[in-house]
Design a protein around this motif. Structure first.
Motif, PDB file in Angstrom:
ATOM      1  N   ARG A   1       0.852  -1.174   0.000  1.00  0.00           N
ATOM      2  CA  ARG A   1       0.000   0.000   0.000  1.00  0.00           C
ATOM      3  C   ARG A   1       0.898   1.236   0.000  1.00  0.00           C
ATOM      4  O   ARG A   1       2.057   1.177  -0.364  1.00  0.00           O
ATOM      5  N   HIS A   2       0.355   2.349   0.456  1.00  0.00           N
ATOM      6  CA  HIS A   2       1.118   3.595   0.511  1.00  0.00           C
ATOM      7  C   HIS A   2       2.378   3.399   1.346  1.00  0.00           C
ATOM      8  O   HIS A   2       2.388   2.632   2.318  1.00  0.00           O
ATOM      9  N   ASP A   3       3.428   4.098   0.992  1.00  0.00           N
ATOM     10  CA  ASP A   3       4.700   4.004   1.701  1.00  0.00           C
ATOM     11  C   ASP A   3       4.531   4.254   3.195  1.00  0.00           C
ATOM     12  O   ASP A   3       5.246   3.682   4.026  1.00  0.00           O
ATOM     13  N   LEU A   4       3.580   5.105   3.564  1.00  0.00           N
ATOM     14  CA  LEU A   4       3.358   5.421   4.961  1.00  0.00           C
ATOM     15  C   LEU A   4       2.904   4.201   5.744  1.00  0.00           C
ATOM     16  O   LEU A   4       3.248   4.043   6.921  1.00  0.00           O
ATOM     17  N   VAL A   5       2.136   3.299   5.095  1.00  0.00           N
ATOM     18  CA  VAL A   5       1.657   2.096   5.783  1.00  0.00           C
ATOM     19  C   VAL A   5       2.834   1.248   6.236  1.00  0.00           C
ATOM     20  O   VAL A   5       2.846   0.701   7.338  1.00  0.00           O
ATOM     21  N   GLN A   6       3.854   1.128   5.398  1.00  0.00           N
ATOM     22  CA  GLN A   6       5.032   0.350   5.758  1.00  0.00           C
ATOM     23  C   GLN A   6       5.718   0.932   6.992  1.00  0.00           C
ATOM     24  O   GLN A   6       6.131   0.198   7.897  1.00  0.00           O
ATOM     25  N   ARG A   7       5.795   2.263   7.066  1.00  0.00           N
ATOM     26  CA  ARG A   7       6.427   2.908   8.216  1.00  0.00           C
ATOM     27  C   ARG A   7       5.586   2.749   9.478  1.00  0.00           C
ATOM     28  O   ARG A   7       6.110   2.582  10.576  1.00  0.00           O
ATOM     29  N   ILE A   8       4.255   2.791   9.318  1.00  0.00           N
ATOM     30  CA  ILE A   8       3.371   2.598  10.466  1.00  0.00           C
ATOM     31  C   ILE A   8       3.523   1.187  11.027  1.00  0.00           C
ATOM     32  O   ILE A   8       3.641   0.984  12.244  1.00  0.00           O
ATOM     33  N   VAL A   9       3.531   0.175  10.127  1.00  0.00           N
ATOM     34  CA  VAL A   9       3.699  -1.220  10.568  1.00  0.00           C
ATOM     35  C   VAL A   9       5.024  -1.396  11.290  1.00  0.00           C
ATOM     36  O   VAL A   9       5.095  -2.028  12.351  1.00  0.00           O
ATOM     37  N   ALA A  10       6.095  -0.815  10.743  1.00  0.00           N
ATOM     38  CA  ALA A  10       7.412  -0.929  11.365  1.00  0.00           C
ATOM     39  C   ALA A  10       7.425  -0.283  12.743  1.00  0.00           C
ATOM     40  O   ALA A  10       8.024  -0.809  13.693  1.00  0.00           O
ATOM     41  N   ALA A  11       6.771   0.880  12.881  1.00  0.00           N
ATOM     42  CA  ALA A  11       6.748   1.575  14.167  1.00  0.00           C
ATOM     43  C   ALA A  11       5.995   0.763  15.217  1.00  0.00           C
ATOM     44  O   ALA A  11       6.448   0.631  16.365  1.00  0.00           O
ATOM     45  N   TYR A  12       4.854   0.184  14.834  1.00  0.00           N
ATOM     46  CA  TYR A  12       4.098  -0.636  15.780  1.00  0.00           C
ATOM     47  C   TYR A  12       4.874  -1.899  16.154  1.00  0.00           C
ATOM     48  O   TYR A  12       4.876  -2.320  17.318  1.00  0.00           O
ATOM     49  N   ASP A  13       5.525  -2.514  15.185  1.00  0.00           N
ATOM     50  CA  ASP A  13       6.322  -3.713  15.476  1.00  0.00           C
ATOM     51  C   ASP A  13       7.437  -3.412  16.464  1.00  0.00           C
ATOM     52  O   ASP A  13       7.697  -4.190  17.382  1.00  0.00           O
ATOM     53  N   SER A  14       8.108  -2.284  16.265  1.00  0.00           N
ATOM     54  CA  SER A  14       9.244  -1.946  17.129  1.00  0.00           C
ATOM     55  C   SER A  14       8.793  -1.602  18.541  1.00  0.00           C
ATOM     56  O   SER A  14       9.562  -1.715  19.491  1.00  0.00           O
ATOM     57  N   ASN A  15       7.527  -1.190  18.705  1.00  0.00           N
ATOM     58  CA  ASN A  15       7.024  -0.821  20.020  1.00  0.00           C
ATOM     59  C   ASN A  15       6.183  -1.912  20.666  1.00  0.00           C
ATOM     60  O   ASN A  15       5.627  -1.698  21.740  1.00  0.00           O
ATOM     61  N   ALA A  16       6.071  -3.055  20.017  1.00  0.00           N
ATOM     62  CA  ALA A  16       5.209  -4.116  20.538  1.00  0.00           C
ATOM     63  C   ALA A  16       5.558  -4.544  21.963  1.00  0.00           C
ATOM     64  O   ALA A  16       4.670  -4.660  22.809  1.00  0.00           O
ATOM     65  N   PRO A  17       6.847  -4.780  22.308  1.00  0.00           N
ATOM     66  CA  PRO A  17       7.158  -5.199  23.686  1.00  0.00           C
ATOM     67  C   PRO A  17       6.736  -4.159  24.718  1.00  0.00           C
ATOM     68  O   PRO A  17       6.199  -4.496  25.774  1.00  0.00           O
ATOM     69  N   GLN A  18       6.960  -2.874  24.406  1.00  0.00           N
ATOM     70  CA  GLN A  18       6.607  -1.819  25.342  1.00  0.00           C
ATOM     71  C   GLN A  18       5.089  -1.736  25.528  1.00  0.00           C
ATOM     72  O   GLN A  18       4.593  -1.577  26.636  1.00  0.00           O
ATOM     73  N   ARG A  19       4.336  -1.890  24.418  1.00  0.00           N
ATOM     74  CA  ARG A  19       2.900  -1.825  24.492  1.00  0.00           C
ATOM     75  C   ARG A  19       2.339  -2.988  25.309  1.00  0.00           C
ATOM     76  O   ARG A  19       1.391  -2.834  26.069  1.00  0.00           O
ATOM     77  N   ARG A  20       2.943  -4.180  25.165  1.00  0.00           N
ATOM     78  CA  ARG A  20       2.502  -5.319  25.968  1.00  0.00           C
ATOM     79  C   ARG A  20       2.778  -5.086  27.443  1.00  0.00           C
ATOM     80  O   ARG A  20       1.996  -5.466  28.297  1.00  0.00           O
ATOM     81  N   ALA A  21       3.897  -4.425  27.739  1.00  0.00           N
ATOM     82  CA  ALA A  21       4.254  -4.160  29.124  1.00  0.00           C
ATOM     83  C   ALA A  21       3.235  -3.250  29.793  1.00  0.00           C
ATOM     84  O   ALA A  21       2.991  -3.328  30.992  1.00  0.00           O
ATOM     85  N   TYR A  22       2.606  -2.368  29.012  1.00  0.00           N
ATOM     86  CA  TYR A  22       1.595  -1.472  29.545  1.00  0.00           C
ATOM     87  C   TYR A  22       0.213  -2.117  29.599  1.00  0.00           C
ATOM     88  O   TYR A  22      -0.770  -1.473  29.901  1.00  0.00           O
ATOM     89  N   GLY A  23       0.144  -3.414  29.210  1.00  0.00           N
ATOM     90  CA  GLY A  23      -1.127  -4.127  29.301  1.00  0.00           C
ATOM     91  C   GLY A  23      -2.057  -3.877  28.153  1.00  0.00           C
ATOM     92  O   GLY A  23      -3.238  -4.181  28.201  1.00  0.00           O
ATOM     93  N   SER A  24      -1.543  -3.261  27.075  1.00  0.00           N
ATOM     94  CA  SER A  24      -2.375  -3.087  25.893  1.00  0.00           C
ATOM     95  C   SER A  24      -2.150  -4.243  25.000  1.00  0.00           C
ATOM     96  O   SER A  24      -2.135  -5.359  25.442  1.00  0.00           O
ATOM     97  N   PHE A  25      -1.935  -4.092  23.705  1.00  0.00           N
ATOM     98  CA  PHE A  25      -2.223  -5.261  22.983  1.00  0.00           C
ATOM     99  C   PHE A  25      -1.146  -6.186  22.507  1.00  0.00           C
ATOM    100  O   PHE A  25      -0.226  -5.861  21.865  1.00  0.00           O
ATOM    101  N   ASP A  26      -1.529  -7.431  22.892  1.00  0.00           N
ATOM    102  CA  ASP A  26      -0.996  -8.587  22.217  1.00  0.00           C
ATOM    103  C   ASP A  26      -2.145  -9.146  21.394  1.00  0.00           C
ATOM    104  O   ASP A  26      -2.159 -10.294  20.994  1.00  0.00           O
ATOM    105  N   GLY A  27      -3.155  -8.325  21.211  1.00  0.00           N
ATOM    106  CA  GLY A  27      -4.306  -8.765  20.436  1.00  0.00           C
ATOM    107  C   GLY A  27      -5.475  -9.180  21.311  1.00  0.00           C
ATOM    108  O   GLY A  27      -6.583  -9.300  20.849  1.00  0.00           O
ATOM    109  N   GLN A  28      -5.254  -9.365  22.616  1.00  0.00           N
ATOM    110  CA  GLN A  28      -6.329  -9.811  23.489  1.00  0.00           C
ATOM    111  C   GLN A  28      -6.822  -8.640  24.348  1.00  0.00           C
ATOM    112  O   GLN A  28      -6.157  -7.611  24.493  1.00  0.00           O
TER     113      GLN A  28
END
Length: 320
Positions: free
Chosen positions: A291-318
């Motif tokens: 898709r748009h180049d921005l989508v690739q950057r958004i996916v990369a940013a969320y992937d890189s922050n996944a451990p931190q987001r899980r630590a705050y109790g937000s999403f691992d998808g559940q």
């Protein structure tokens, strides 16, 4: 490698306001200028830049939209394996309703297409924008045109993405249409504006997952989309619909699970079925986003922050 490009080729490859050219110069650390219809490329990676220009010119000739995201995709492929580009575009996946050949655009997309050809059941797991649904519908349409199957069955779970839509008026078809719109979009491109007639004749069936129970589907190309939102019981129910001459593709993004407190059937299937004969699992990543180049950057940013987001109790998808 070529030295001379015509004006239309240069226009397609350079992009609006030379955006593609600037991307090539940055990625390859080179300088490019036009001289009497030819290109002068200077820098340590000039050979790679010229090869990249050639492949982008070929892509534009095939009808592919060449933008900065396409430049980055081709650069990544050429940097890792110069031969991979030729392998990816050697054979089109199908021809859409407007006569345009559809090709895989990345190595993982090509691996997905090859897996579908060589297996009865293929799982494609990856983030938004990687072409999972689009390619699955494209391959289903191609299979119908070749006479390998007699119908396409498209389904997805009717799970709302984090918001309540409330009561939806109308008959069953009107109620499920909002959930199935991405499948309709892909169908329209592959089969044309008259795909509704194919639905009326039963060549294409689009239905919510709940209506799959108790059926045996013969000579059908089955597609389960958004499979991360199935429960293990729903996934097993869908996978046991196989009849003679059928094949299936299951697509999903295991980072976007909208189930509330229930395990995902997609993750469970990967655990249970990995290694079973005639079943393939293909992983797509942020580098496969088309898709748009921005989508690739958004996916990369969320992937890189996944451990931190899980630590705050937000999403691992559940649900929390």
């Amino acid at each position: 490698m070529r030295d001379v490009y015509n004006e239309s080729e240069l226009r397609a490859v350079f992009g609006a306001y030379d955006a593609n050219l600037k991307t090539i110069e940055t990625l390859c650390d080179v300088k490019i200028r036009v001289s009497d219809g030819g290109l002068v490329v200077s820098g340590a990676n000039a050979a790679l830049a010229r090869l990249l220009l050639d492949k982008l010119t070929d892509a534009a000739a095939r009808g592919e939209n060449v933008d900065p995201s396409a430049v980055r995709r081709y650069f990544d492929m050429l940097s890792c394996d110069p031969e991979s580009v030729e392998n990816i575009v050697a054979t089109p996946i199908c021809t859409n309703a407007y006569g345009k050949n559809i090709f895989a655009k990345t190595r993982n997309q090509k691996a997905f297409a090859d897996a579908v050809k060589n297996n009865l059941l293929t799982f494609a797991i990856g983030p938004a924008g990687t072409g999972k649904t689009y390619l699955a519908v494209a391959m289903a349409a191609a299979a119908v045109k070749r006479g390998e199957v007699s119908r396409i069955v498209l389904t997805r779970p009717a799970i709302e993405a984090g918001e309540k839509l409330g009561f939806l008026p109308g008959d069953l078809q009107m109620k499920v249409d909002p959930y199935l719109r991405p499948l309709y979009d892909a169908l329209g491109e592959m089969l044309g504006a008259d795909y509704g007639k194919l639905i009326e004749r039963g060549t294409v069936e689009v239905a919510p997952l709940a209506y799959m129970r108790g059926r045996t589907l013969t000579r059908a190309f089955m597609i389960l989309d958004e499979a991360q939102n199935t429960t293990p019981e729903q996934m097993k129910m869908f996978l046991t619909r196989f009849g003679e001459g059928s094949r299936a593709v299951v697509t999903g993004d295991d980072t976007q699970i909208d189930l509330k407190g229930a395990p995902s059937g997609l993750a469970d299937a990967e655990r249970v079925l990995n290694g079973v004969e005639s079943i393939a699992f293909v992983r797509l990543t942020g580098k496969d986003v088309v898709r748009h180049d921005l989508v690739q950057r958004i996916v990369a940013a969320y992937d890189s922050n996944a451990p931190q987001r899980r630590a705050y109790g937000s999403f691992d998808g559940q649900a929390e």
